[in-house]
Design a protein around this motif. Structure first.
Motif, PDB file in Angstrom:
ATOM      1  N   SER A  59       0.826  -1.208   0.000  1.00 60.44           N
ATOM      2  CA  SER A  59       0.000   0.000   0.000  1.00 60.44           C
ATOM      3  C   SER A  59       0.860   1.259   0.000  1.00 60.44           C
ATOM      4  CB  SER A  59      -0.963   0.013   1.187  1.00 60.44           C
ATOM      5  OG  SER A  59      -0.246   0.059   2.399  1.00 60.44           O
ATOM      6  N   LYS A  60       2.110   1.127   0.393  1.00 58.86           N
ATOM      7  CA  LYS A  60       3.014   2.286   0.409  1.00 58.86           C
ATOM      8  C   LYS A  60       3.881   2.365  -0.845  1.00 58.86           C
ATOM      9  CE  LYS A  60       1.615   3.439   4.466  1.00 58.86           C
ATOM     10  NZ  LYS A  60       0.477   4.317   4.513  1.00 58.86           N
ATOM     11  N   SER A  61       3.689   1.437  -1.762  1.00 54.27           N
ATOM     12  CA  SER A  61       4.505   1.433  -2.985  1.00 54.27           C
ATOM     13  C   SER A  61       3.664   1.485  -4.248  1.00 54.27           C
ATOM     14  CB  SER A  61       5.402   0.192  -3.006  1.00 54.27           C
ATOM     15  OG  SER A  61       4.610  -0.983  -3.019  1.00 54.27           O
ATOM     16  N   GLN A  62       2.424   1.918  -4.113  1.00 57.00           N
ATOM     17  CA  GLN A  62       1.515   1.900  -5.262  1.00 57.00           C
ATOM     18  C   GLN A  62       1.958   2.810  -6.406  1.00 57.00           C
ATOM     19  OE1 GLN A  62      -1.376  -0.202  -5.943  1.00 57.00           O
ATOM     20  NE2 GLN A  62       0.087  -1.161  -4.574  1.00 57.00           N
ATOM     21  N   THR A  63       2.418   4.019  -6.113  1.00 56.47           N
ATOM     22  CA  THR A  63       2.794   4.896  -7.223  1.00 56.47           C
ATOM     23  C   THR A  63       3.957   4.309  -8.011  1.00 56.47           C
ATOM     24  OG1 THR A  63       4.168   6.298  -5.815  1.00 56.47           O
ATOM     25  CG2 THR A  63       1.895   7.015  -6.189  1.00 56.47           C
ATOM     26  N   GLY A  64       4.890   3.689  -7.314  1.00 51.42           N
ATOM     27  CA  GLY A  64       5.995   3.031  -8.013  1.00 51.42           C
ATOM     28  C   GLY A  64       5.498   1.899  -8.892  1.00 51.42           C
ATOM     29  N   PHE A  65       4.574   1.097  -8.373  1.00 55.18           N
ATOM     30  CA  PHE A  65       4.011  -0.007  -9.155  1.00 55.18           C
ATOM     31  C   PHE A  65       3.285   0.526 -10.384  1.00 55.18           C
ATOM     32  CE2 PHE A  65       0.634  -3.058 -10.163  1.00 55.18           C
ATOM     33  CZ  PHE A  65       1.408  -4.188 -10.402  1.00 55.18           C
ATOM     34  N   PHE A  66       2.508   1.577 -10.204  1.00 60.67           N
ATOM     35  CA  PHE A  66       1.812   2.179 -11.344  1.00 60.67           C
ATOM     36  C   PHE A  66       2.822   2.702 -12.363  1.00 60.67           C
ATOM     37  CE2 PHE A  66      -1.958   2.048  -8.752  1.00 60.67           C
ATOM     38  CZ  PHE A  66      -3.022   2.150  -9.616  1.00 60.67           C
ATOM     39  N   SER A 116       0.356   0.430 -23.399  1.00 61.14           N
ATOM     40  CA  SER A 116       0.677  -0.408 -24.555  1.00 61.14           C
ATOM     41  C   SER A 116      -0.544  -1.148 -25.061  1.00 61.14           C
ATOM     42  CB  SER A 116       1.768  -1.423 -24.198  1.00 61.14           C
ATOM     43  OG  SER A 116       2.990  -0.798 -24.015  1.00 61.14           O
ATOM     44  N   PHE A 117      -1.315  -1.695 -24.140  1.00 55.72           N
ATOM     45  CA  PHE A 117      -2.483  -2.455 -24.552  1.00 55.72           C
ATOM     46  C   PHE A 117      -3.498  -1.555 -25.251  1.00 55.72           C
ATOM     47  CE2 PHE A 117      -5.967  -5.600 -23.792  1.00 55.72           C
ATOM     48  CZ  PHE A 117      -5.349  -6.651 -24.462  1.00 55.72           C
ATOM     49  N   VAL A 118      -3.648  -0.342 -24.748  1.00 54.46           N
ATOM     50  CA  VAL A 118      -4.583   0.602 -25.362  1.00 54.46           C
ATOM     51  C   VAL A 118      -4.055   1.103 -26.703  1.00 54.46           C
ATOM     52  CG1 VAL A 118      -5.616   2.903 -25.084  1.00 54.46           C
ATOM     53  CG2 VAL A 118      -5.742   1.228 -23.229  1.00 54.46           C
ATOM     54  N   LYS A 119      -2.748   1.223 -26.855  1.00 53.79           N
ATOM     55  CA  LYS A 119      -2.200   1.601 -28.165  1.00 53.79           C
ATOM     56  C   LYS A 119      -2.501   0.517 -29.191  1.00 53.79           C
ATOM     57  CE  LYS A 119       1.383   4.842 -26.955  1.00 53.79           C
ATOM     58  NZ  LYS A 119       0.862   6.003 -27.667  1.00 53.79           N
ATOM     59  N   ALA A 120      -2.474  -0.718 -28.765  1.00 60.91           N
ATOM     60  CA  ALA A 120      -2.794  -1.824 -29.676  1.00 60.91           C
ATOM     61  C   ALA A 120      -4.307  -1.945 -29.892  1.00 60.91           C
ATOM     62  CB  ALA A 120      -2.240  -3.136 -29.128  1.00 60.91           C
ATOM     63  N   PHE A 121      -5.081  -1.605 -28.875  1.00 62.46           N
ATOM     64  CA  PHE A 121      -6.534  -1.755 -28.924  1.00 62.46           C
ATOM     65  C   PHE A 121      -7.187  -0.476 -28.386  1.00 62.46           C
ATOM     66  CE2 PHE A 121      -4.569  -5.898 -28.548  1.00 62.46           C
ATOM     67  CZ  PHE A 121      -5.102  -6.537 -29.663  1.00 62.46           C
ATOM     68  N   ILE A 174       6.034   1.909 -12.904  1.00 66.33           N
ATOM     69  CA  ILE A 174       6.950   0.931 -13.497  1.00 66.33           C
ATOM     70  C   ILE A 174       6.223  -0.193 -14.227  1.00 66.33           C
ATOM     71  CG2 ILE A 174       8.706  -0.798 -12.928  1.00 66.33           C
ATOM     72  CD1 ILE A 174       9.520   1.125 -10.594  1.00 66.33           C
ATOM     73  N   VAL A 175       5.090  -0.614 -13.707  1.00 63.07           N
ATOM     74  CA  VAL A 175       4.403  -1.790 -14.264  1.00 63.07           C
ATOM     75  C   VAL A 175       3.057  -1.437 -14.909  1.00 63.07           C
ATOM     76  CG1 VAL A 175       3.375  -4.033 -13.695  1.00 63.07           C
ATOM     77  CG2 VAL A 175       5.530  -3.357 -12.632  1.00 63.07           C
ATOM     78  N   ALA A 176       2.155  -0.910 -14.118  1.00 61.22           N
ATOM     79  CA  ALA A 176       0.759  -0.804 -14.551  1.00 61.22           C
ATOM     80  C   ALA A 176       0.536   0.170 -15.693  1.00 61.22           C
ATOM     81  CB  ALA A 176      -0.121  -0.427 -13.361  1.00 61.22           C
ATOM     82  N   LEU A 177       0.969   1.409 -15.532  1.00 64.16           N
ATOM     83  CA  LEU A 177       0.700   2.398 -16.589  1.00 64.16           C
ATOM     84  C   LEU A 177       1.358   2.030 -17.915  1.00 64.16           C
ATOM     85  CD1 LEU A 177       0.738   5.658 -14.468  1.00 64.16           C
ATOM     86  CD2 LEU A 177      -1.216   4.693 -15.713  1.00 64.16           C
ATOM     87  N   GLU A 205      -9.368   4.868 -16.182  1.00 60.28           N
ATOM     88  CA  GLU A 205      -9.657   4.460 -14.798  1.00 60.28           C
ATOM     89  C   GLU A 205      -8.376   4.149 -14.040  1.00 60.28           C
ATOM     90  OE1 GLU A 205     -12.530   4.722 -13.252  1.00 60.28           O
ATOM     91  OE2 GLU A 205     -13.469   5.413 -15.103  1.00 60.28           O
ATOM     92  N   VAL A 206      -7.426   3.484 -14.701  1.00 55.61           N
ATOM     93  CA  VAL A 206      -6.130   3.203 -14.067  1.00 55.61           C
ATOM     94  C   VAL A 206      -5.445   4.519 -13.718  1.00 55.61           C
ATOM     95  CG1 VAL A 206      -3.832   2.190 -14.429  1.00 55.61           C
ATOM     96  CG2 VAL A 206      -5.873   0.952 -15.193  1.00 55.61           C
ATOM     97  N   ARG A 207      -5.463   5.452 -14.645  1.00 55.03           N
ATOM     98  CA  ARG A 207      -4.857   6.770 -14.384  1.00 55.03           C
ATOM     99  C   ARG A 207      -5.540   7.476 -13.215  1.00 55.03           C
ATOM    100  NH1 ARG A 207      -4.268   8.576 -20.677  1.00 55.03           N
ATOM    101  NH2 ARG A 207      -2.124   7.835 -20.967  1.00 55.03           N
ATOM    102  N   GLY A 208      -6.845   7.329 -13.101  1.00 53.33           N
ATOM    103  CA  GLY A 208      -7.566   7.948 -11.992  1.00 53.33           C
ATOM    104  C   GLY A 208      -7.118   7.408 -10.643  1.00 53.33           C
ATOM    105  N   ASN A 209      -6.953   6.093 -10.536  1.00 51.98           N
ATOM    106  CA  ASN A 209      -6.473   5.505  -9.282  1.00 51.98           C
ATOM    107  C   ASN A 209      -5.037   5.925  -9.000  1.00 51.98           C
ATOM    108  OD1 ASN A 209      -8.656   4.114  -8.096  1.00 51.98           O
ATOM    109  ND2 ASN A 209      -8.499   2.543  -9.671  1.00 51.98           N
TER     110      ASN A 209
END
Length: 158
Positions: free
Chosen positions: A114-121, A131-136, A123-126, A145-149
C-alpha cells in the motif's frame, strides 16, 4: 491455457511487455505506432495476427485482467490492495517462522504494497495498460480508470 496463466507471473512481466511492444510494433515514445491498423485506425483484427501473436495478445489481456482492480472504483481497488498486502504479510510471517529471510514487501514491520503503489503504477501498470490501449484503442476507458487511481495514490503521497 497453462501458458496464459503462467504469463500473469510478475517475474515474466518485463520480457513479456517488451515482446508485446515489439511484436505489435508499439512505439511508446512518440505515440505513433504501426499496429498493422486499417486505414480507419482500428486495432489489429484477429485475422491479421498469426497464432504466436494471438497467444501473446491473450497473455497480455489476461495480465491486464489479473491487474483489473487497478481500473475499478477506487474504493474497490483500495480493498484489493489491502487484501493483497495482508496476503504478502502472511507469506512473510511464514518465511520468518521458518527461519528464512522475509521477502521484500512481506515484512509487517516495514511498509507494504500500500506504500509502494505509485511506483508499481509508474513501473508496471501504466506502461502495460498504455501499450495495450495503443494496440486496442477502444480500451481507452480502462486506461483512464487506471490513471484515476494512480492520481489518487499520488495525491495521498504528497
Amino acid at each position: 491455457v497453462i501458458e496464459m496463466v503462467l504469463a500473469t507471473d510478475m517475474r515474466q512481466h518485463f520480457s513479456q511487455y517488451s515482446l508485446f511492444n515489439s511484436k505489435l510494433s508499439i512505439n511508446l515514445d512518440d505515440g505513433s505506432g504501426s499496429r498493422r491498423a486499417s486505414a480507419d485506425g482500428a486495432a489489429p483484427s484477429g485475422s491479421s495476427l498469426d497464432d504466436e501473436n494471438k497467444s501473446l495478445v491473450l497473455q497480455v489481456a489476461l495480465k491486464c485482467a489479473d491487474l483489473g482492480h487497478l481500473a475499478c472504483l477506487h474504493s474497490v481497488h483500495r480493498r484489493w490492495v489491502q487484501v493483497l498486502e495482508e496476503e504478502f504479510f502472511r507469506q512473510g510471517d511464514r518465511e520468518a517462522a521458518a527461519g528464512l529471510p522475509v521477502s521484500a514487501l512481506m515484512d509487517r514491520s516495514k511498509a507494504g504494497v500500500s506504500k509502494s503503489q505509485t511506483g508499481f503504477f509508474n513501473i508496471v501498470a501504466l506502461p502495460l495498460f498504455r501499450s495495450f490501449v495503443k494496440a486496442f484503442p477502444s480500451l481507452r476507458p480502462l486506461l483512464e480508470e487506471v490513471r484515476g487511481n494512480y492520481a489518487i495514490w499520488r495525491a495521498e503521497e504528497e
